[in-house]
Design a protein around this motif. Structure first.
Motif, PDB file in Angstrom:
ATOM      1  N   ALA A   1       0.868  -1.198   0.000  1.00 56.41           N
ATOM      2  CA  ALA A   1       0.000   0.000   0.000  1.00 56.41           C
ATOM      3  C   ALA A   1       0.891   1.230   0.000  1.00 56.41           C
ATOM      4  CB  ALA A   1      -0.876   0.008   1.251  1.00 56.41           C
TER       5      ALA A   1
ATOM      6  N   ILE B   1       1.133   4.980   1.343  1.00 54.91           N
ATOM      7  CA  ILE B   1       0.545   5.889   2.332  1.00 54.91           C
ATOM      8  C   ILE B   1       1.193   7.253   2.141  1.00 54.91           C
ATOM      9  CG2 ILE B   1       0.418   6.454   4.792  1.00 54.91           C
ATOM     10  CD1 ILE B   1       0.755   3.501   5.393  1.00 54.91           C
TER      11      ILE B   1
ATOM     12  N   ALA C   1     -10.105   4.285  -2.033  1.00 55.11           N
ATOM     13  CA  ALA C   1      -8.907   3.455  -2.141  1.00 55.11           C
ATOM     14  C   ALA C   1      -9.095   2.527  -3.336  1.00 55.11           C
ATOM     15  CB  ALA C   1      -8.749   2.646  -0.867  1.00 55.11           C
TER      16      ALA C   1
ATOM     17  N   ASP D   1      -3.607   2.275  -3.778  1.00 51.76           N
ATOM     18  CA  ASP D   1      -3.492   3.730  -3.611  1.00 51.76           C
ATOM     19  C   ASP D   1      -4.503   4.123  -2.544  1.00 51.76           C
ATOM     20  OD1 ASP D   1      -2.924   6.367  -3.971  1.00 51.76           O
ATOM     21  OD2 ASP D   1      -4.028   6.598  -5.841  1.00 51.76           O
ATOM     22  N   THR D   2      -4.053   4.770  -1.481  1.00 53.82           N
ATOM     23  CA  THR D   2      -4.955   5.059  -0.353  1.00 53.82           C
ATOM     24  C   THR D   2      -5.261   6.553  -0.259  1.00 53.82           C
ATOM     25  OG1 THR D   2      -3.101   5.378   1.141  1.00 53.82           O
ATOM     26  CG2 THR D   2      -3.996   3.152   0.990  1.00 53.82           C
TER      27      THR D   2
ATOM     28  N   GLU E   1     -11.696   3.813   4.739  1.00 58.55           N
ATOM     29  CA  GLU E   1     -11.181   3.008   3.628  1.00 58.55           C
ATOM     30  C   GLU E   1      -9.827   2.398   4.004  1.00 58.55           C
ATOM     31  OE1 GLU E   1     -11.984   2.883   0.132  1.00 58.55           O
ATOM     32  OE2 GLU E   1     -13.952   3.734   0.470  1.00 58.55           O
ATOM     33  N   VAL E   2      -8.951   3.249   4.542  1.00 59.57           N
ATOM     34  CA  VAL E   2      -7.547   2.866   4.722  1.00 59.57           C
ATOM     35  C   VAL E   2      -7.390   1.730   5.716  1.00 59.57           C
ATOM     36  CG1 VAL E   2      -5.300   3.718   5.443  1.00 59.57           C
ATOM     37  CG2 VAL E   2      -6.838   5.208   4.193  1.00 59.57           C
TER      38      VAL E   2
ATOM     39  N   ILE F   1      -7.969  -1.659   4.259  1.00 56.32           N
ATOM     40  CA  ILE F   1      -7.106  -2.014   3.137  1.00 56.32           C
ATOM     41  C   ILE F   1      -5.791  -2.593   3.591  1.00 56.32           C
ATOM     42  CG2 ILE F   1      -5.571  -0.674   1.654  1.00 56.32           C
ATOM     43  CD1 ILE F   1      -8.474   0.376   0.842  1.00 56.32           C
TER      44      ILE F   1
ATOM     45  N   VAL G   1      -2.457   6.874   9.398  1.00 56.74           N
ATOM     46  CA  VAL G   1      -2.421   5.615   8.650  1.00 56.74           C
ATOM     47  C   VAL G   1      -1.171   4.806   9.011  1.00 56.74           C
ATOM     48  CG1 VAL G   1      -2.631   4.568   6.378  1.00 56.74           C
ATOM     49  CG2 VAL G   1      -3.554   6.820   6.760  1.00 56.74           C
TER      50      VAL G   1
END
Length: 608
Positions: free
Chosen positions: A9, A11, A58, A74-75, A84-85, A88, A112
């Motif tokens: 991911a 961030i 995301a 992509d966050t 969302e994050v 994920i 995050v």
């Protein structure tokens, strides 16, 4: 299969350049043909993301490099979209933390990153925009290290590798002085540093749904990572909730995997693959989708609670139904329920009169984006002032949400900002020079005091200040916070605004409407320079007689009206006001349009 795969991911704080970096990763891995026309920030696919230049949803994607598939998520950088994050991160085995070479680690990066480190993910730190003239690379790295220490990173996580990059110019290097090259070192580091998914391919199939969207042909599509086993098209599956109860059973009618920006159908997927799955009609985010023999659900990440709510009501103004096609409470309810399905950070409750809905979310931006999306779909709504959601501690004392507010401001405006934040019951926790004649001030502030402050903050700092906010905790209730100081100018009838009437009204305050704007009784047409509300007649025209007036009529010159955006209007209104939102207009009005009824209601309130 899984040894040839990496799940990662990206961030970063909003505007630190992660979507631009993904564009370059696509180009240099050969995902796009050389002659293929590709939009800038290809991952920001919906209209609002393109307009605002921020990532809201995301999205997973994948690239292939030297025979190894790298799945990238992509966050969003805004904490408002943090729901969302959090989920994920359960799909990936490593994270790239992207920090700006000048701004350094910001509050939402912290939010995050804290979640990622708690899950034991291995970070790669990329200092982006190294070609900025005001870069301070070494200090930024020290800030990142301090951040990891405060977030309780383990020794292995603190030994993070570092790359120095410019996402826009498409190079990365282990040498901070390099200003050219390719992203080859980044691909190599991802493959070397991030472990392949270590999951059991022989166990029964299981999969945790982390994203949900709808497809006109396939219906409900769930996205997530296969945690164990193998799934083939038409295999029987069932959905379990967090307690292990079976919600529904069905078949995997379609399995899709990500190839660049496209979803490609495949016949089977194995443990470690990030896939989208269709075939179920009720299962939702955080449910476990598994083979029939699986009875224990996969543990889902808990989601932080909503802190703010707004009332979405049926538009009952005299102009209702003129511009929108979706105006009934049933349509609004169906749309909000659909939103709550895919966005777990939103909660919806229906009012007793069935004409309005309380929508609770993470922040003004998140709810503002939902309202903007709905108006573009043809909805008409009445929106109330946002209010924070209070709670109680163990002793029964009232508590309210607090936010960490980090403000970067020119030195000359820092005094004004500190004064304004003090009025809003904020406590300063840190103040330090950040170079280039700027000061960085950190506050702990009740969310209630920050509603509507952003516009005033931009005026106070002549548009140069940057404010970042992040949910911190629920803390003790701070008592009464002063609201808007000025009253409003209210139209006392229906019709169109006339220049002859607006001229003298300009002296009373700031106007929100121009000549020819349709008005109705109870609609707010401007801000009064004094604290009380004032009812005015903006439709009064000159009396025509057959007497000539001495001297020519002076041409009336009006100042252009102040036109508010949706967010500004929502932040501006008081408790007894609403924003009328239609596909073409944003109007501000009193909640009770009739002046006599308004007076009765205010007398009742004072008596209470």
């Amino acid at each position: 299969m899984s040894a040839q795969q990496r799940n990662i991911a990206i961030i970063a704080h909003v505007d630190h350049g992660k979507t631009t970096l993904v564009d370059q990763l696509f180009r240099q891995s050969g995902t796009f043909r050389d002659n293929q026309r590709v939009e800038e920030r290809a991952m920001d696919s919906n209209d609002l993301e393109k307009e605002r230049g921020i990532t809201i949803l995301a999205k997973p994607t994948s690239i292939e490099w030297n025979g190894i598939r790298i799945n990238i998520v992509d966050t969003p950088g805004h904490a408002d979209f943090g729901g969302e994050v959090e989920r994920i991160l359960s799909m990936v085995d490593g994270v790239i933390l992207l920090v700006d070479s000048s701004e350094g680690a910001m509050p939402q990066t912290k939010f995050v990153t804290g979640k990622a480190l708690a899950l034991g993910l291995k970070p790669i730190v990329v200092v982006n925009k190294v070609d900025r003239p005001d870069e301070r690379i070494q200090e930024v790295l020290d800030e990142v290290f301090d951040l990891f220490v405060t977030l309780d990173a383990n020794d292995e996580q603190l030994e993070f590798p570092v790359l120095y990059a410019s996402g826009r110019n498409g190079y990365a290097s282990t040498d901070p002085a390099r200003r050219e090259g390719t992203l080859e070192p980044m691909f190599q580091l991802i493959v070397d540093h991030v472990p392949p998914p270590n999951l059991d391919e022989d166990a029964p199939f299981s999969f945790l749904a982390t994203l949900l969207d709808r497809d006109n042909f396939l219906g409900r599509v769930l996205t997530g990572r296969v945690q164990s086993g193998t799934i083939r098209v038409n295999d029987p599956i069932r959905a379990l909730d967090s307690e292990g109860k079976v919600i529904e059973t069905g078949r995997a009618s379609k399995i899709m995997t990500f190839r660049g920006l496209d979803r490609v159908p495949v016949d089977e997927a194995k443990a470690g693959d990030i896939i989208s799955l269709a075939g179920l009609t009720v299962a939702t985010v955080s449910n476990t989708i598994a083979a029939p023999e699986v009875t224990v659900p996969i543990k889902a990440q808990p989601i932080d609670p909503p802190t703010l709510s707004m009332r979405f009501a049926v538009n009952d103004s005299p102009m209702a139904g003129r511009e929108g096609s979706k105006v009934t409470s049933r349509m609004i309810r169906d749309r909000l329920e659909r939103e709550a399905e895919s966005n777990v950070a939103i909660r919806i409750t229906e009012s007793a009169d069935k004409d309005s809905f309380e929508v609770a979310g993470r922040g003004e931006l998140q709810l503002g984006v939902l309202i903007e999306t709905m108006r573009r779909e043809g909805f008409e709504l009445g929106i109330s002032r946002p209010r924070v959601l209070f709670s109680e501690d163990e002793d029964g004392n009232r508590t309210e949400p607090y936010e960490t507010v980090m403000i970067d401001v020119d030195d000359e405006y820092s005094g004004t900002v500190v004064d304004k934040m003090a009025i809003r019951k904020a406590e300063m926790t840190d103040m330090r020079p950040s170079g280039g004649g700027k000061t960085r001030i950190t506050f702990s502030a009740p969310s209630r005091g920050l509603i509507g402050y952003h516009g005033e903050f931009l005026s106070d700092t002549r548009g140069t200040g940057i404010m970042n906010r992040l949910f911190e905790k629920y803390g003790p209730h701070k008592g009464k916070i002063e609201g808007r100081k000025n009253g409003v100018l209210i139209s006392n009838g229906n019709g169109e605004a006339v220049a002859y009437a607006l001229g003298p009204l300009e002296e009373r305050g700031i106007l929100f409407v121009g000549v020819g704007t349709p008005l109705y009784e109870g609609m707010i047409i401007g801000e009064n320079a004094k604290p009380e509300d004032l009812e005015v007649n903006p439709m009064k025209s000159k009396q025509l007689t057959n007497f000539r007036s001495t001297g020519k009529d002076d041409a009336i010159r009006l100042t252009p009206p102040k036109i508010m955006t949706l967010e500004q209007a929502i932040a501006y209104i008081d408790d007894d006001e609403m924003v009328e939102v239609t596909p073409k207009s944003i109007r501000i009005r009193k909640a009770i349009l009739d002046p006599n009824e308004r007076k009765k209601a205010s007398r009742k309130k004072e008596a209470a």
